[in-house]
Design an enzyme around this catalytic site. Structure first.
Site, PDB file in Angstrom:
ATOM      1  N   TYR A 148      24.315  29.491  52.105  1.00  0.00           N
ATOM      2  CA  TYR A 148      23.024  29.356  51.226  1.00  0.00           C
ATOM      3  C   TYR A 148      21.788  30.230  51.830  1.00  0.00           C
ATOM      4  O   TYR A 148      21.241  31.270  51.293  1.00  0.00           O
ATOM      5  CB  TYR A 148      22.554  28.145  50.933  1.00  0.00           C
ATOM      6  CG  TYR A 148      21.268  27.741  49.964  1.00  0.00           C
ATOM      7  CD1 TYR A 148      21.559  28.139  48.545  1.00  0.00           C
ATOM      8  CD2 TYR A 148      20.115  27.268  50.296  1.00  0.00           C
ATOM      9  CE1 TYR A 148      20.526  28.069  47.645  1.00  0.00           C
ATOM     10  CE2 TYR A 148      19.027  27.459  49.408  1.00  0.00           C
ATOM     11  CZ  TYR A 148      19.154  27.862  48.236  1.00  0.00           C
ATOM     12  OH  TYR A 148      18.345  27.543  47.109  1.00  0.00           O
ATOM     13  N   GLU A 150      21.826  32.136  54.384  1.00  0.00           N
ATOM     14  CA  GLU A 150      22.047  33.489  54.919  1.00  0.00           C
ATOM     15  C   GLU A 150      22.330  34.498  53.530  1.00  0.00           C
ATOM     16  O   GLU A 150      22.106  35.563  53.529  1.00  0.00           O
ATOM     17  CB  GLU A 150      23.093  33.683  55.821  1.00  0.00           C
ATOM     18  CG  GLU A 150      22.861  32.928  57.039  1.00  0.00           C
ATOM     19  CD  GLU A 150      21.736  33.820  57.971  1.00  0.00           C
ATOM     20  OE1 GLU A 150      21.409  35.170  57.700  1.00  0.00           O
ATOM     21  OE2 GLU A 150      21.489  33.194  59.011  1.00  0.00           O
ATOM     22  N   LYS A 152      20.992  34.085  50.789  1.00  0.00           N
ATOM     23  CA  LYS A 152      19.702  34.267  50.219  1.00  0.00           C
ATOM     24  C   LYS A 152      18.744  35.462  51.055  1.00  0.00           C
ATOM     25  O   LYS A 152      18.135  36.401  50.453  1.00  0.00           O
ATOM     26  CB  LYS A 152      18.668  32.858  50.006  1.00  0.00           C
ATOM     27  CG  LYS A 152      19.289  32.192  49.024  1.00  0.00           C
ATOM     28  CD  LYS A 152      18.859  32.432  47.645  1.00  0.00           C
ATOM     29  CE  LYS A 152      19.248  31.547  46.572  1.00  0.00           C
ATOM     30  NZ  LYS A 152      18.694  31.788  45.146  1.00  0.00           N
ATOM     31  N   ASN A 177      10.431  22.996  47.600  1.00  0.00           N
ATOM     32  CA  ASN A 177      10.910  21.966  46.593  1.00  0.00           C
ATOM     33  C   ASN A 177      10.108  21.857  45.256  1.00  0.00           C
ATOM     34  O   ASN A 177       8.886  21.753  45.078  1.00  0.00           O
ATOM     35  CB  ASN A 177      10.626  20.715  47.583  1.00  0.00           C
ATOM     36  CG  ASN A 177      11.794  20.250  48.288  1.00  0.00           C
ATOM     37  OD1 ASN A 177      13.142  20.797  48.106  1.00  0.00           O
ATOM     38  ND2 ASN A 177      11.622  19.927  49.496  1.00  0.00           N
ATOM     39  N   VAL A 190      15.285  14.290  48.002  1.00  0.00           N
ATOM     40  CA  VAL A 190      14.706  13.018  47.885  1.00  0.00           C
ATOM     41  C   VAL A 190      14.086  12.447  46.411  1.00  0.00           C
ATOM     42  O   VAL A 190      14.018  11.519  46.364  1.00  0.00           O
ATOM     43  CB  VAL A 190      13.298  13.363  49.054  1.00  0.00           C
ATOM     44  CG1 VAL A 190      12.459  14.270  48.703  1.00  0.00           C
ATOM     45  CG2 VAL A 190      12.635  12.086  49.236  1.00  0.00           C
ATOM     46  N   THR A 213       8.475  16.384  56.808  1.00  0.00           N
ATOM     47  CA  THR A 213       7.449  16.572  55.924  1.00  0.00           C
ATOM     48  C   THR A 213       8.164  17.310  54.748  1.00  0.00           C
ATOM     49  O   THR A 213       9.311  18.184  54.958  1.00  0.00           O
ATOM     50  CB  THR A 213       6.295  17.363  56.309  1.00  0.00           C
ATOM     51  OG1 THR A 213       6.879  18.452  56.811  1.00  0.00           O
ATOM     52  CG2 THR A 213       5.541  16.881  57.463  1.00  0.00           C
TER      53      THR A 213
END
Ligand SMILES: NC(=O)c1ccc[n+]([C@@H]2O[C@H](COP(=O)([O-])OP(=O)(O)OC[C@H]3O[C@@H](n4cnc5c(N)ncnc54)[C@H](O)[C@@H]3O)[C@@H](O)[C@H]2O)c1
Length: 250
Positions: A148, A150, A152, A177, A190, A213
């Site tokens: 994914y 690499e 992109k 996100n 999440v 985070t």
């Protein structure tokens, strides 16, 4: 009825973000061609659009060439969450790389402007927080996420080389996100994990000590960012980070 303003193709248009983008472009009066192979997307996501007079759906895999007359292309086709992109990692890289070549080739041929849905994952396992666009990342070409990340990164390289070498008008947005209606309930990320566990009345799972985070952007705000980036002057190719600038611990 108003004459459509532009003919716009959205690859991955039957997915979470793509279906919202199709809706937004139709609301603006454009003619929308949604292209998808339903790998992670579904007909349910676009069912409400199928009868719209300016909406057309084409079942197609972007790793194969496509010739259509359009003014703009939003290239979103690619599985987005680890559980989906690791299912068939070779196909994931092909989708990013061959998909980019095919969409850029088309854009060059029909002189369309083309937007690439890149990702914060191009920064890899970053050593700088938050990541500015000037940061080159801390990446691994051989791990299980590399198909994914690499893929992109290579797609971005192709976008910038088509821009420099062939003058193709490009816009590269690095998406962070995003959450909202029609996100995949089982993507292992999440927000969906928390919501599904809460709906089941199950305990909420926190990985590690919860100090890692994340940033969270609502889908409508992200789509607004796409449309605004696409509308910038031709001399602004990006890359532009698109998402919520705030990072939160879990
Ligand atoms: N959702 C996020 O938070 C997020 C974050 C960063 C980047 N992105 C990028 O945004 C784009 C859309 O993500 P999403 O969250 O909507 O995921 P999604 O899985 O809901 O949508 C991706 C769509 O692409 C389609 N697709 C996959 N391979 C294809 C192929 N070879 N040919 C044609 N269609 C194909 C899928 O069927 C699906 O409809 C992806 O490129 C993803 O990498 C999303």
């Amino acid at each position: 009825m108003l004459h459509p303003l532009k003919r716009i193709m959205v690859t991955g248009g039957a997915g979470f973000l793509g279906s919202h983008l199709c809706e937004r472009l139709l609301e603006e009066g454009h003619d929308v061609l949604c292209v998808d192979n339903f790998f992670t997307g579904s007909k349910m996501n676009i069912e409400h659009l199928l009868d719209h007079p300016h909406f057309e759906f084409m079942r197609h895999d972007v790793t194969f060439p496509l010739y259509v007359e359009v003014d703009e292309i939003y290239n979103l086709a690619c599985p987005a969450s680890p559980v989906h992109y690791q299912f068939d990692p070779v196909q994931t890289t092909k989708t990013s790389v061959h998909g980019a070549i095919n969409m850029l080739g088309l854009a060059k041929r029909v002189q369309a402007k083309v937007f690439q849905a890149s990702t914060s994952e191009v920064y890899g396992d970053p050593q700088i927080h938050p990541q500015p666009e000037s940061y080159w990342g801390h990446v691994n070409p051989t791990g299980i996420r590399s198909c994914y990340d690499e893929g992109k990164r290579c797609a971005e390289t192709l976008f910038f080389d088509y821009h420099r070498q062939h003058g193709v008008k490009i816009k590269v947005g690095r998406i962070f996100n995003t959450y909202g209606p029609r996100m995949h309930p089982n993507d292992g990320r999440v927000v969906s994990n928390f919501i599904v566990q809460a709906l089941r009345g199950a305990p909420i799972t926190l990985y590690g000590d919860g100090s890692q985070t994340r940033s969270f952007c609502y889908v409508d705000d992200l789509i607004e960012g796409f449309v605004r980036l696409m509308a910038t002057d031709d001399h602004i190719p990006g890359p532009r980070n698109v998402g919520d600038p705030g990072e939160f611990t879990l």
